[in-house]
Design a protein around this motif. Structure first.
Motif, mmCIF file in Angstrom:
data_model
loop_
_atom_site.group_PDB
_atom_site.id
_atom_site.type_symbol
_atom_site.label_atom_id
_atom_site.label_comp_id
_atom_site.label_asym_id
_atom_site.label_seq_id
_atom_site.Cartn_x
_atom_site.Cartn_y
_atom_site.Cartn_z
ATOM 1 N N GLU A 1 0.824 -1.204 0.000
ATOM 2 C CA GLU A 1 0.000 0.000 0.000
ATOM 3 C C GLU A 1 0.863 1.261 0.000
ATOM 4 O O GLU A 1 0.573 2.232 -0.694
ATOM 5 C CB GLU A 1 -0.936 -0.022 1.211
ATOM 6 C CG GLU A 1 -2.155 0.847 1.002
ATOM 7 C CD GLU A 1 -3.034 0.873 2.238
ATOM 8 O OE1 GLU A 1 -3.139 -0.166 2.909
ATOM 9 O OE2 GLU A 1 -3.580 1.944 2.525
ATOM 10 N N THR B 1 2.197 1.744 -3.431
ATOM 11 C CA THR B 1 1.160 2.308 -4.305
ATOM 12 C C THR B 1 1.017 3.802 -4.070
ATOM 13 O O THR B 1 1.000 4.598 -5.012
ATOM 14 C CB THR B 1 -0.188 1.594 -4.053
ATOM 15 O OG1 THR B 1 -0.024 0.214 -4.400
ATOM 16 C CG2 THR B 1 -1.309 2.201 -4.871
ATOM 17 N N LYS B 2 0.952 4.202 -2.808
ATOM 18 C CA LYS B 2 0.778 5.629 -2.502
ATOM 19 C C LYS B 2 1.999 6.437 -2.939
ATOM 20 O O LYS B 2 1.871 7.549 -3.444
ATOM 21 C CB LYS B 2 0.478 5.822 -1.013
ATOM 22 C CG LYS B 2 -0.951 5.383 -0.663
ATOM 23 C CD LYS B 2 -1.283 5.650 0.785
ATOM 24 C CE LYS B 2 -2.571 4.976 1.221
ATOM 25 N NZ LYS B 2 -3.772 5.442 0.542
ATOM 26 N N GLU B 3 3.180 5.872 -2.762
ATOM 27 C CA GLU B 3 4.387 6.586 -3.202
ATOM 28 C C GLU B 3 4.364 6.775 -4.720
ATOM 29 O O GLU B 3 4.700 7.853 -5.230
ATOM 30 C CB GLU B 3 5.646 5.823 -2.770
ATOM 31 C CG GLU B 3 6.838 6.188 -3.648
ATOM 32 C CD GLU B 3 8.148 6.406 -2.915
ATOM 33 O OE1 GLU B 3 8.352 5.755 -1.888
ATOM 34 O OE2 GLU B 3 8.949 7.214 -3.419
ATOM 35 N N ILE C 1 1.754 6.967 -6.635
ATOM 36 C CA ILE C 1 0.742 7.982 -6.962
ATOM 37 C C ILE C 1 1.301 9.382 -6.684
ATOM 38 O O ILE C 1 1.153 10.298 -7.504
ATOM 39 C CB ILE C 1 -0.578 7.732 -6.193
ATOM 40 C CG1 ILE C 1 -1.212 6.420 -6.652
ATOM 41 C CG2 ILE C 1 -1.554 8.901 -6.405
ATOM 42 C CD1 ILE C 1 -2.387 5.953 -5.794
ATOM 43 N N GLU C 2 1.981 9.530 -5.558
ATOM 44 C CA GLU C 2 2.591 10.842 -5.249
ATOM 45 C C GLU C 2 3.602 11.234 -6.312
ATOM 46 O O GLU C 2 3.655 12.392 -6.744
ATOM 47 C CB GLU C 2 3.290 10.797 -3.877
ATOM 48 C CG GLU C 2 2.320 11.017 -2.742
ATOM 49 C CD GLU C 2 2.941 10.716 -1.379
ATOM 50 O OE1 GLU C 2 4.160 10.478 -1.301
ATOM 51 O OE2 GLU C 2 2.172 10.713 -0.399
ATOM 52 N N ALA D 1 -5.423 6.713 -10.758
ATOM 53 C CA ALA D 1 -5.637 7.426 -9.495
ATOM 54 C C ALA D 1 -6.182 8.835 -9.689
ATOM 55 O O ALA D 1 -5.876 9.511 -10.679
ATOM 56 C CB ALA D 1 -4.321 7.502 -8.733
ATOM 57 N N ASN E 1 -6.105 10.599 -6.566
ATOM 58 C CA ASN E 1 -5.147 11.057 -5.546
ATOM 59 C C ASN E 1 -4.743 9.817 -4.745
ATOM 60 O O ASN E 1 -5.114 8.694 -5.107
ATOM 61 C CB ASN E 1 -5.769 12.153 -4.662
ATOM 62 C CG ASN E 1 -7.097 11.708 -4.074
ATOM 63 O OD1 ASN E 1 -7.197 10.629 -3.493
ATOM 64 N ND2 ASN E 1 -8.143 12.507 -4.254
ATOM 65 N N THR E 2 -3.994 10.024 -3.661
ATOM 66 C CA THR E 2 -3.471 8.859 -2.922
ATOM 67 C C THR E 2 -4.568 8.085 -2.175
ATOM 68 O O THR E 2 -4.320 6.978 -1.697
ATOM 69 C CB THR E 2 -2.387 9.278 -1.907
ATOM 70 O OG1 THR E 2 -2.919 10.314 -1.084
ATOM 71 C CG2 THR E 2 -1.133 9.776 -2.598
ATOM 72 N N GLU E 3 -5.740 8.670 -2.068
ATOM 73 C CA GLU E 3 -6.839 7.979 -1.370
ATOM 74 C C GLU E 3 -7.842 7.357 -2.339
ATOM 75 O O GLU E 3 -8.535 6.406 -1.985
ATOM 76 C CB GLU E 3 -7.590 8.961 -0.450
ATOM 77 C CG GLU E 3 -6.716 9.651 0.583
ATOM 78 C CD GLU E 3 -5.950 8.648 1.441
ATOM 79 O OE1 GLU E 3 -6.524 7.602 1.825
ATOM 80 O OE2 GLU E 3 -4.762 8.886 1.713
ATOM 81 N N TYR F 1 -8.243 5.597 -5.800
ATOM 82 C CA TYR F 1 -7.600 4.963 -6.953
ATOM 83 C C TYR F 1 -8.193 3.578 -7.185
ATOM 84 O O TYR F 1 -8.836 3.010 -6.314
ATOM 85 C CB TYR F 1 -6.081 4.900 -6.759
ATOM 86 C CG TYR F 1 -5.620 4.107 -5.557
ATOM 87 C CD1 TYR F 1 -5.472 2.731 -5.609
ATOM 88 C CD2 TYR F 1 -5.312 4.758 -4.354
ATOM 89 C CE1 TYR F 1 -5.043 2.015 -4.495
ATOM 90 C CE2 TYR F 1 -4.888 4.057 -3.249
ATOM 91 C CZ TYR F 1 -4.756 2.692 -3.325
ATOM 92 O OH TYR F 1 -4.343 1.987 -2.229
#
Ligand code: THU
Length: 135
Positions: free
Chosen positions: A4, A7-9, A11-12, A108, A110-112, A114
């Motif tokens: 997770e 994934t968030k990294e 997206i950032e 995505a 954003n990071t939340e 996607y």
């Protein structure tokens, strides 16, 4: 890296790349970030051109950067497009097919917010390197 967080990294990193998009014609910025088999993260943004057809999508910039640095296999790619969720175009799906048949494709906002896909979801019955070998 935990799935997770990875994934968030990504997206950032795609959101950071999106800010560098060169889009004087469409005003539709796209950012992509991928993690390759070499463990590196590669970013890309769309780059447009006054002659239009030389324009290249963010996904392909990221993929070609990775391949030109020696990476051959995309493990995961995140895409941030416009202000909403934007899906990769057909040409980029085909290029992902070449270098990331089993890649996770993260579309995505954003990071939340996607969604995670596999290439088979987005490009079923695809044509790839194995097709030429009769496999
Ligand atoms: N674009 C991308 O960067 N990726 C896609 O998968 C779809 C389209 C770009 C190309 C062009 O600069 C703009 O979005 C409008 O088509």
């Amino acid at each position: 890296m935990n799935r997770e967080i990875e994934t968030k990294e990504l997206i950032e990193r795609a959101m950071a790349a999106q800010k560098r998009a060169y889009v004087p014609y469409s005003h539709y910025p796209v950012g992509a970030a991928l993690i390759a088999d070499d463990g590196e993260i590669y970013e890309g943004c769309n780059i447009e051109n006054a002659a239009f057809s030389p324009t290249i999508c963010a996904e392909r910039v990221a993929i070609f950067k990775a391949v030109s640095e020696g990476a051959k296999c995309i493990k995961k790619i995140a895409i941030v497009a416009g202000e909403d969720m934007g899906y990769p175009c057909g040409v980029c799906r085909q290029v992902i097919r070449e270098f990331g048949k089993d890649a996770e494709i993260i579309v995505a906002r954003n990071t939340e917010e996607y969604a995670v896909y596999r290439l088979d979801d987005l490009l079923p019955h695809s044509f790839g390197p194995e097709s030429l070998k009769g496999e």
